[in-house]
Design an enzyme around this catalytic site. Sequence first.
Site, PDB file in Angstrom:
ATOM      1  N   SER A 128       0.837  -1.199   0.000  1.00  0.00           N
ATOM      2  CA  SER A 128       0.000   0.000   0.000  1.00  0.00           C
ATOM      3  C   SER A 128       0.865   1.239   0.000  1.00  0.00           C
ATOM      4  O   SER A 128       1.940   1.254   0.580  1.00  0.00           O
ATOM      5  CB  SER A 128      -0.926   0.027   1.203  1.00  0.00           C
ATOM      6  OG  SER A 128      -1.661   1.243   1.193  1.00  0.00           O
ATOM      7  N   LYS A 182      -4.257  -6.872   3.341  1.00  0.00           N
ATOM      8  CA  LYS A 182      -4.268  -5.711   2.431  1.00  0.00           C
ATOM      9  C   LYS A 182      -5.704  -5.376   2.027  1.00  0.00           C
ATOM     10  O   LYS A 182      -6.091  -4.209   1.931  1.00  0.00           O
ATOM     11  CB  LYS A 182      -3.412  -5.992   1.190  1.00  0.00           C
ATOM     12  CG  LYS A 182      -3.543  -4.953   0.068  1.00  0.00           C
ATOM     13  CD  LYS A 182      -3.021  -3.604   0.503  1.00  0.00           C
ATOM     14  CE  LYS A 182      -3.037  -2.470  -0.486  1.00  0.00           C
ATOM     15  NZ  LYS A 182      -3.641  -2.525  -1.750  1.00  0.00           N
ATOM     16  N   HIS A 185      -7.302  -3.667   4.888  1.00  0.00           N
ATOM     17  CA  HIS A 185      -6.733  -2.305   4.897  1.00  0.00           C
ATOM     18  C   HIS A 185      -7.532  -1.407   3.943  1.00  0.00           C
ATOM     19  O   HIS A 185      -7.924  -0.292   4.298  1.00  0.00           O
ATOM     20  CB  HIS A 185      -5.252  -2.348   4.491  1.00  0.00           C
ATOM     21  CG  HIS A 185      -4.683  -1.020   4.087  1.00  0.00           C
ATOM     22  ND1 HIS A 185      -4.975  -0.427   2.869  1.00  0.00           N
ATOM     23  CD2 HIS A 185      -3.872  -0.152   4.726  1.00  0.00           C
ATOM     24  CE1 HIS A 185      -4.359   0.743   2.800  1.00  0.00           C
ATOM     25  NE2 HIS A 185      -3.673   0.929   3.907  1.00  0.00           N
ATOM     26  N   ASN A 186      -7.774  -1.895   2.744  1.00  0.00           N
ATOM     27  CA  ASN A 186      -8.512  -1.077   1.775  1.00  0.00           C
ATOM     28  C   ASN A 186      -9.952  -0.855   2.208  1.00  0.00           C
ATOM     29  O   ASN A 186     -10.511   0.220   1.984  1.00  0.00           O
ATOM     30  CB  ASN A 186      -8.469  -1.723   0.390  1.00  0.00           C
ATOM     31  CG  ASN A 186      -7.120  -1.541  -0.278  1.00  0.00           C
ATOM     32  OD1 ASN A 186      -6.089  -1.479   0.393  1.00  0.00           O
ATOM     33  ND2 ASN A 186      -7.102  -1.474  -1.595  1.00  0.00           N
ATOM     34  N   GLU A 189      -9.893   1.773   4.659  1.00  0.00           N
ATOM     35  CA  GLU A 189      -9.634   3.021   3.922  1.00  0.00           C
ATOM     36  C   GLU A 189     -10.957   3.594   3.364  1.00  0.00           C
ATOM     37  O   GLU A 189     -11.218   4.788   3.487  1.00  0.00           O
ATOM     38  CB  GLU A 189      -8.644   2.703   2.801  1.00  0.00           C
ATOM     39  CG  GLU A 189      -8.331   3.803   1.831  1.00  0.00           C
ATOM     40  CD  GLU A 189      -7.445   3.266   0.684  1.00  0.00           C
ATOM     41  OE1 GLU A 189      -6.427   2.604   0.968  1.00  0.00           O
ATOM     42  OE2 GLU A 189      -7.792   3.504  -0.483  1.00  0.00           O
TER      43      GLU A 189
HETATM   44  P1  NBP Z   1      -1.150  -2.246 -14.078  1.00  0.00           P
HETATM   45  O1  NBP Z   1      -2.090  -2.874 -13.152  1.00  0.00           O
HETATM   46  O2  NBP Z   1      -1.626  -1.130 -14.940  1.00  0.00           O
HETATM   47  O3  NBP Z   1      -0.531  -3.394 -15.027  1.00  0.00           O
HETATM   48  C1  NBP Z   1       0.347  -3.081 -16.061  1.00  0.00           C
HETATM   49  C2  NBP Z   1       1.454  -4.110 -16.134  1.00  0.00           C
HETATM   50  O4  NBP Z   1       0.918  -5.427 -16.311  1.00  0.00           O
HETATM   51  C3  NBP Z   1       2.371  -3.845 -17.304  1.00  0.00           C
HETATM   52  O5  NBP Z   1       3.687  -4.145 -16.916  1.00  0.00           O
HETATM   53  C4  NBP Z   1       1.854  -4.836 -18.341  1.00  0.00           C
HETATM   54  O6  NBP Z   1       2.793  -5.180 -19.309  1.00  0.00           O
HETATM   55  C5  NBP Z   1       1.567  -6.007 -17.458  1.00  0.00           C
HETATM   56  N1  NBP Z   1       0.750  -7.046 -18.089  1.00  0.00           N
HETATM   57  C6  NBP Z   1      -0.559  -7.042 -18.464  1.00  0.00           C
HETATM   58 BR1  NBP Z   1      -1.661  -5.599 -18.320  1.00  0.00          BR
HETATM   59  N2  NBP Z   1      -0.977  -8.188 -18.988  1.00  0.00           N
HETATM   60  C7  NBP Z   1       0.101  -8.991 -18.980  1.00  0.00           C
HETATM   61  C8  NBP Z   1       0.317 -10.321 -19.402  1.00  0.00           C
HETATM   62  N3  NBP Z   1      -0.677 -11.050 -19.904  1.00  0.00           N
HETATM   63  N4  NBP Z   1       1.559 -10.830 -19.258  1.00  0.00           N
HETATM   64  C9  NBP Z   1       2.558 -10.095 -18.747  1.00  0.00           C
HETATM   65  N5  NBP Z   1       2.404  -8.838 -18.313  1.00  0.00           N
HETATM   66  C10 NBP Z   1       1.193  -8.274 -18.422  1.00  0.00           C
HETATM   67  O7  NBP Z   1       0.176  -1.762 -13.313  1.00  0.00           O
HETATM   68  P2  NBP Z   1       0.322  -0.971 -11.932  1.00  0.00           P
HETATM   69  O8  NBP Z   1      -0.650   0.151 -11.819  1.00  0.00           O
HETATM   70  O9  NBP Z   1       1.779  -0.701 -11.820  1.00  0.00           O
HETATM   71  O10 NBP Z   1      -0.085  -2.034 -10.817  1.00  0.00           O
HETATM   72  C11 NBP Z   1       0.573  -3.286 -10.697  1.00  0.00           C
HETATM   73  C12 NBP Z   1      -0.125  -4.087  -9.635  1.00  0.00           C
HETATM   74  O11 NBP Z   1      -0.019  -3.401  -8.392  1.00  0.00           O
HETATM   75  C13 NBP Z   1      -1.621  -4.283  -9.875  1.00  0.00           C
HETATM   76  O12 NBP Z   1      -2.001  -5.552  -9.440  1.00  0.00           O
HETATM   77  C14 NBP Z   1      -2.244  -3.231  -9.001  1.00  0.00           C
HETATM   78  O13 NBP Z   1      -3.560  -3.578  -8.616  1.00  0.00           O
HETATM   79  C15 NBP Z   1      -1.299  -3.225  -7.836  1.00  0.00           C
HETATM   80  N6  NBP Z   1      -1.275  -1.992  -7.051  1.00  0.00           N
HETATM   81  C16 NBP Z   1      -1.362  -0.791  -7.663  1.00  0.00           C
HETATM   82  C17 NBP Z   1      -1.321   0.369  -6.904  1.00  0.00           C
HETATM   83  C18 NBP Z   1      -1.385   1.696  -7.573  1.00  0.00           C
HETATM   84  O14 NBP Z   1      -1.462   2.701  -6.856  1.00  0.00           O
HETATM   85  N7  NBP Z   1      -1.332   1.775  -8.897  1.00  0.00           N
HETATM   86  C19 NBP Z   1      -1.167   0.299  -5.531  1.00  0.00           C
HETATM   87  C20 NBP Z   1      -1.039  -0.933  -4.944  1.00  0.00           C
HETATM   88  C21 NBP Z   1      -1.092  -2.079  -5.714  1.00  0.00           C
HETATM   89  P3  NBP Z   1       2.902  -4.306 -20.671  1.00  0.00           P
HETATM   90  O15 NBP Z   1       3.731  -3.116 -20.299  1.00  0.00           O
HETATM   91  O16 NBP Z   1       3.603  -5.217 -21.617  1.00  0.00           O
HETATM   92  O17 NBP Z   1       1.512  -3.955 -21.092  1.00  0.00           O
END
Ligand code: NBP
Length: 476
Positions: A128, A182, A185-186, A189
């Site tokens: 988080s 987690k 936690h959400n 939140e």
């Molecule tokens: P995203 O959730 O937007 O995912 C994008 C990533 O997933 C890219 O690297 C993309 O690769 C890859 N991907 C996908 Br889409 N399909 C794929 C596949 N079939 N095989 C391999 N790679 C694949 O990224 P994020 O916002 O950085 O979040 C990552 C994780 O962290 C998520 O589970 C999210 O829920 C969690 N999270 C996010 C936050 C936040 O604030 N954003 C906070 C806490 C947790 P590509 O570049 O080749 O398309």
Amino acid sequence: NSAHIGVTGLAVMGRNLARNLARHGHRVALHNRSAARTSALMAEFGHEGAFVPTETMEQFVAALERPRRIVVMVKAGGPTDAVIEELVPLLEPGDIVVDGGNAHFLDTRRREAALREHGLHFVGTGISGGEEGALEGPSIMPGGTPEAYAILGPLLESIAAKVDGRPCCTHVGPDGAGHFVKMVHNGIEYADMQLIAEAYDLLRHGAGRQPGDIAQIFRGWNEGRLESYLIEITAEVLGHGDPLTGHPFVDVVEDRAEQKGTGRWTVQTALELGVPVSGIAEAVFARSLSGSAALREAARGLPGPSETWLDSAAADRFAGDVEQALYASKIVAYAQGFHQIQAGSAEYGWQIDRGAMASIWRGGCIIRARFLSRIDAAYRADPELPTLLTDDHFREALGAAQSAWRRVVSTAAQLGVPVPGFSSALAYYDALRADRLPAALVQGQRDFFGAHTYRRTDRAGSFHTLWGGDRSEQER
Ligand code: NBP
């Protein structure tokens, strides 16, 4: 020159986690499905530390020291399974796969069991703090085996937020425990944000204060026991003016709250476990209601109360009452969340240390707050505490707040300001402390129409009254 750890999935979260690891002196292998993200990271931030960029999964796995530590940071759901499927044939027993995405804890349990079959560790990890937290120090909630934590924990602890020198990261418990915590936690939140939003609404539409003044009130609260990240950012948002129109920002934003689903998961899981998380549920429903455009449009003309504002003397006193109501309702929301952790832990045999969860939420995460030290202390004083409400500190705070809390809820009802969070928290408090609940009558109704039987206060066994006959009682 093998890498200590690898990160695959280099969108905002993965990229920032990788940079955080490198900044802490770890050599980090990098991989992403599309190589463009990897090269972009190298071009922009390659100078920040020791990175090993790779293009294929084979190169990525080969770049890592053993046992391998691999953080998967891709979109939750199908993409996570796809990456795991690709990784597993390339790994060797003892290697550790960390899923840092927002996975459902039941998916994590399934994946952990599947990888265990291959002699691999699967560590479902809640993270988080959003984009900034991932870079500057998130709160980290890893599940999985203690063996995996022994190898992985020091790295995660090194990049976590620190409060009083302690990392906001600890081993939560086996398999899905980290993602479960987690999730809760959400959920908390959601509840906390809803309560803060209700406090704003009361000050705005009950006491007639303007957003800028309310921002000042929140800044004041942030100096006291309500001090928290969410109160701090609320003051920032309320104090912000829209550059386009000059109006308060909060007045130009559409009043429809969106959600990504973790609050809903919390409530669904609570329903399965039979845990009354009414505050979290109200918060999820409040977002749904706000988004119900057709219903709201149809209902716009429904009659409301004739009196819709406090007079100015009452309005002046009101902010103090709202602070008390907010603190009391917040205690209830957290008590409900910690109850859910206790229930999940019992159901799945996780043995989660609730005080430690409060402790690792003190920094890095969205609900970080001064208040969490109190919760940690409550569970340290009594690890088996049945509810936070009965801890000495919280009991006293609730006692001191309750008359203001009741005034706020009744004022809200009189003025027609919706406060589902405040009022459900008060109802929970009053229900828990009641000597007798009308549940006895519900049991009577159930026995009347369905012969569902009831228990008596004075005798053991199950009973049924012959409601349609001579109304004699039978033991069942
Ligand atoms: P995203 O959730 O937007 O995912 C994008 C990533 O997933 C890219 O690297 C993309 O690769 C890859 N991907 C996908 Br889409 N399909 C794929 C596949 N079939 N095989 C391999 N790679 C694949 O990224 P994020 O916002 O950085 O979040 C990552 C994780 O962290 C998520 O589970 C999210 O829920 C969690 N999270 C996010 C936050 C936040 O604030 N954003 C906070 C806490 C947790 P590509 O570049 O080749 O398309």
